[in-house]
Design a protein around this motif. Sequence first.
Motif, PDB file in Angstrom:
ATOM      1  N   ILE A  65       0.906  -1.032   0.039  1.00 40.75           N
ATOM      2  CA  ILE A  65       0.149  -0.043   0.095  1.00 40.75           C
ATOM      3  C   ILE A  65       0.854   1.428  -0.072  1.00 40.75           C
ATOM      4  O   ILE A  65       1.770   1.259   0.815  1.00 40.75           O
ATOM      5  CB  ILE A  65      -1.010   0.049   1.080  1.00 40.75           C
ATOM      6  N   ILE A  66       0.692   2.172  -1.091  1.00 43.69           N
ATOM      7  CA  ILE A  66       1.438   3.267  -0.903  1.00 43.69           C
ATOM      8  C   ILE A  66       0.674   4.332  -0.892  1.00 43.69           C
ATOM      9  O   ILE A  66      -0.374   4.746  -1.607  1.00 43.69           O
ATOM     10  CB  ILE A  66       2.306   3.462  -2.494  1.00 43.69           C
ATOM     11  N   ARG A  67       1.212   5.379   0.018  1.00 41.36           N
ATOM     12  CA  ARG A  67       0.585   6.805   0.182  1.00 41.36           C
ATOM     13  C   ARG A  67       1.231   7.740  -0.628  1.00 41.36           C
ATOM     14  O   ARG A  67       2.610   7.831  -0.541  1.00 41.36           O
ATOM     15  CB  ARG A  67       0.396   7.096   1.679  1.00 41.36           C
ATOM     16  N   ARG A  68       0.495   8.405  -1.328  1.00 39.97           N
ATOM     17  CA  ARG A  68       1.150   9.580  -2.338  1.00 39.97           C
ATOM     18  C   ARG A  68       0.780  10.868  -1.599  1.00 39.97           C
ATOM     19  O   ARG A  68      -0.568  11.289  -1.669  1.00 39.97           O
ATOM     20  CB  ARG A  68       1.141   9.437  -3.644  1.00 39.97           C
ATOM     21  N   GLU A  69       1.708  11.674  -1.102  1.00 36.00           N
ATOM     22  CA  GLU A  69       1.254  13.277  -0.852  1.00 36.00           C
ATOM     23  C   GLU A  69       1.701  13.855  -1.851  1.00 36.00           C
ATOM     24  O   GLU A  69       2.900  14.179  -2.392  1.00 36.00           O
ATOM     25  CB  GLU A  69       1.962  13.600   0.375  1.00 36.00           C
ATOM     26  N   THR A  70       0.981  14.921  -2.593  1.00 31.46           N
ATOM     27  CA  THR A  70       1.203  15.704  -3.592  1.00 31.46           C
ATOM     28  C   THR A  70       1.051  17.033  -2.950  1.00 31.46           C
ATOM     29  O   THR A  70      -0.084  17.567  -2.764  1.00 31.46           O
ATOM     30  CB  THR A  70       0.306  15.542  -4.807  1.00 31.46           C
ATOM     31  N   ILE A  71       2.223  18.018  -2.865  1.00 39.02           N
ATOM     32  CA  ILE A  71       2.134  19.177  -2.314  1.00 39.02           C
ATOM     33  C   ILE A  71       1.881  19.741  -3.743  1.00 39.02           C
ATOM     34  O   ILE A  71       2.768  19.951  -4.614  1.00 39.02           O
ATOM     35  CB  ILE A  71       3.343  19.427  -1.678  1.00 39.02           C
ATOM     36  N   ILE A  72       0.728  20.777  -3.859  1.00 38.26           N
ATOM     37  CA  ILE A  72       0.264  21.219  -5.168  1.00 38.26           C
ATOM     38  C   ILE A  72       1.258  22.148  -5.677  1.00 38.26           C
ATOM     39  O   ILE A  72       1.517  23.359  -4.897  1.00 38.26           O
ATOM     40  CB  ILE A  72      -1.237  21.746  -5.150  1.00 38.26           C
ATOM     41  N   GLY A  73       1.709  22.290  -6.745  1.00 42.09           N
ATOM     42  CA  GLY A  73       2.863  23.230  -7.236  1.00 42.09           C
ATOM     43  C   GLY A  73       4.224  22.989  -6.545  1.00 42.09           C
ATOM     44  O   GLY A  73       5.141  23.793  -6.892  1.00 42.09           O
ATOM     45  N   ALA A  74       4.528  21.822  -6.015  1.00 42.21           N
ATOM     46  CA  ALA A  74       5.773  21.591  -5.341  1.00 42.21           C
ATOM     47  C   ALA A  74       6.337  20.263  -5.695  1.00 42.21           C
ATOM     48  O   ALA A  74       7.446  20.266  -6.365  1.00 42.21           O
ATOM     49  CB  ALA A  74       5.637  22.074  -3.859  1.00 42.21           C
ATOM     50  N   TYR A  75       6.043  19.271  -4.932  1.00 41.85           N
ATOM     51  CA  TYR A  75       6.767  18.058  -4.967  1.00 41.85           C
ATOM     52  C   TYR A  75       5.695  16.777  -4.550  1.00 41.85           C
ATOM     53  O   TYR A  75       4.636  17.235  -4.116  1.00 41.85           O
ATOM     54  CB  TYR A  75       7.831  17.913  -4.146  1.00 41.85           C
ATOM     55  N   VAL A  76       6.067  15.775  -4.741  1.00 38.30           N
ATOM     56  CA  VAL A  76       5.461  14.470  -4.413  1.00 38.30           C
ATOM     57  C   VAL A  76       6.051  13.639  -3.638  1.00 38.30           C
ATOM     58  O   VAL A  76       7.322  13.431  -3.786  1.00 38.30           O
ATOM     59  CB  VAL A  76       5.164  13.764  -5.894  1.00 38.30           C
ATOM     60  N   ASP A  77       5.740  12.982  -2.454  1.00 36.67           N
ATOM     61  CA  ASP A  77       6.187  11.959  -1.753  1.00 36.67           C
ATOM     62  C   ASP A  77       5.634  10.642  -1.767  1.00 36.67           C
ATOM     63  O   ASP A  77       4.319  10.792  -1.311  1.00 36.67           O
ATOM     64  CB  ASP A  77       6.335  12.448  -0.402  1.00 36.67           C
ATOM     65  N   ASN A  78       6.095   9.566  -2.136  1.00 39.50           N
ATOM     66  CA  ASN A  78       5.429   8.273  -1.922  1.00 39.50           C
ATOM     67  C   ASN A  78       6.150   7.490  -1.001  1.00 39.50           C
ATOM     68  O   ASN A  78       7.522   7.407  -0.700  1.00 39.50           O
ATOM     69  CB  ASN A  78       5.948   7.521  -3.286  1.00 39.50           C
ATOM     70  N   THR A  79       5.354   7.125  -0.027  1.00 37.88           N
ATOM     71  CA  THR A  79       5.559   6.293   1.206  1.00 37.88           C
ATOM     72  C   THR A  79       5.044   5.053   1.176  1.00 37.88           C
ATOM     73  O   THR A  79       3.795   4.861   0.975  1.00 37.88           O
ATOM     74  CB  THR A  79       5.227   6.948   2.390  1.00 37.88           C
ATOM     75  N   VAL A  80       5.757   3.858   1.379  1.00 41.62           N
ATOM     76  CA  VAL A  80       5.374   2.399   1.495  1.00 41.62           C
ATOM     77  C   VAL A  80       4.750   2.490   2.981  1.00 41.62           C
ATOM     78  O   VAL A  80       5.503   2.098   3.778  1.00 41.62           O
ATOM     79  CB  VAL A  80       6.207   1.574   1.067  1.00 41.62           C
ATOM     80  N   ILE A  81       3.436   2.193   3.091  1.00 41.31           N
ATOM     81  CA  ILE A  81       2.584   2.109   4.196  1.00 41.31           C
ATOM     82  C   ILE A  81       2.871   0.598   5.002  1.00 41.31           C
ATOM     83  O   ILE A  81       3.098   0.413   5.954  1.00 41.31           O
ATOM     84  CB  ILE A  81       1.224   2.567   4.156  1.00 41.31           C
ATOM     85  N   CYS A  82       2.790  -0.290   4.001  1.00 38.99           N
ATOM     86  CA  CYS A  82       2.559  -1.613   4.324  1.00 38.99           C
ATOM     87  C   CYS A  82       3.219  -2.556   3.212  1.00 38.99           C
ATOM     88  O   CYS A  82       2.969  -2.169   2.150  1.00 38.99           O
ATOM     89  CB  CYS A  82       1.460  -2.033   5.038  1.00 38.99           C
ATOM     90  N   LYS A  83       3.478  -3.792   3.702  1.00 43.62           N
ATOM     91  CA  LYS A  83       3.770  -4.877   2.667  1.00 43.62           C
ATOM     92  C   LYS A  83       3.288  -6.065   3.085  1.00 43.62           C
ATOM     93  O   LYS A  83       2.952  -6.432   4.456  1.00 43.62           O
ATOM     94  CB  LYS A  83       5.402  -5.020   2.489  1.00 43.62           C
TER      95      LYS A  83
END
Length: 302
Positions: free
Chosen positions: A206-224
């Motif tokens: 399960i991957i959580r993707r935070e998108t800061i509008i107009g800036a950057y994206v962070d993908n975090t693996v929440i679980c495997k």
Amino acid sequence: MFSKPTVEIAVDEVPGRRPVYLRDEDYKKMKLPAFYDKENVTGEVQISISSRSFSHNGIKIMLVGIIENNDEGKTSSQFITLTKELDPPGTLRNQVSKFKFAFSNVEMDYESYRGIEVNVRYLLKVIISASLRNLTWEREIGVIKPERKEVLESLNDPIKMEVGIGDWLHLSFELEKSKYATKGTCTGKVTFKKVNNKLKNMLLQIIRRETIIGAYVDNTVICKYEIMDGAPFKNDTIPIRFFLTPYELTPTYPNVNNRFSVNYFINLVLYDDNDKRYYKQHEIILYRIPRIPEKRKKSTDQ
């Protein structure tokens, strides 16, 4: 000598409602009283003084909603600012003074959130204007926005992905639904249509993707979640039953105050015998639903 008062902020919790659990800056779990959008936020402020009296230029309480960027400067912006006066300028002469407060029908549009790049927080702030400086105390509350179960069940189509790698692998990955409650269960199957012994391992993420509008994206693996270890055979079917309850998942946030969004993806990851990784992902939508019946506070506003 200036003697600083002691201030405690007590919040009236909604009977029968479970608290919100979030992580603080040190990743320690916090328990916060939970509120829904357009509910009353009430409670009591207790101010204790150690001297015979304490003169002030006014005491107020604020309900503030803020979005914080977790950058070096901890930049933030407010989307709610409500203020109530607790005591006009004067002198506190009791060792303990108590003041009731009430914010009615508060529009709390966004859930409380702790992420890698951004936070959403709701704070009760008591401010005492003293002769030399303002004194401030804070108490955080949690906001959640459950959806009706009907929302989860509508337009909830299954997910089906075909994965092909060269001439040695072809599989079908299926999930029964594309929308899930944050404490739900993902069920589905993987069917191998063509395979050889190059494949040695397969897992879900399960991957959580935070998108800061107009800036950057962070993908975090929440679980495997490992669903296979070893080489399968042609026409093998592996059932999937993946519980989301152990993980601290939030709903999907498509747009928070035009500042950021949070999306979730299910990621199928395969490894061959040379540890080369192959993957395919698909977005899933997460919703929060009420877990138990509750007594809701009614607004006194007309």
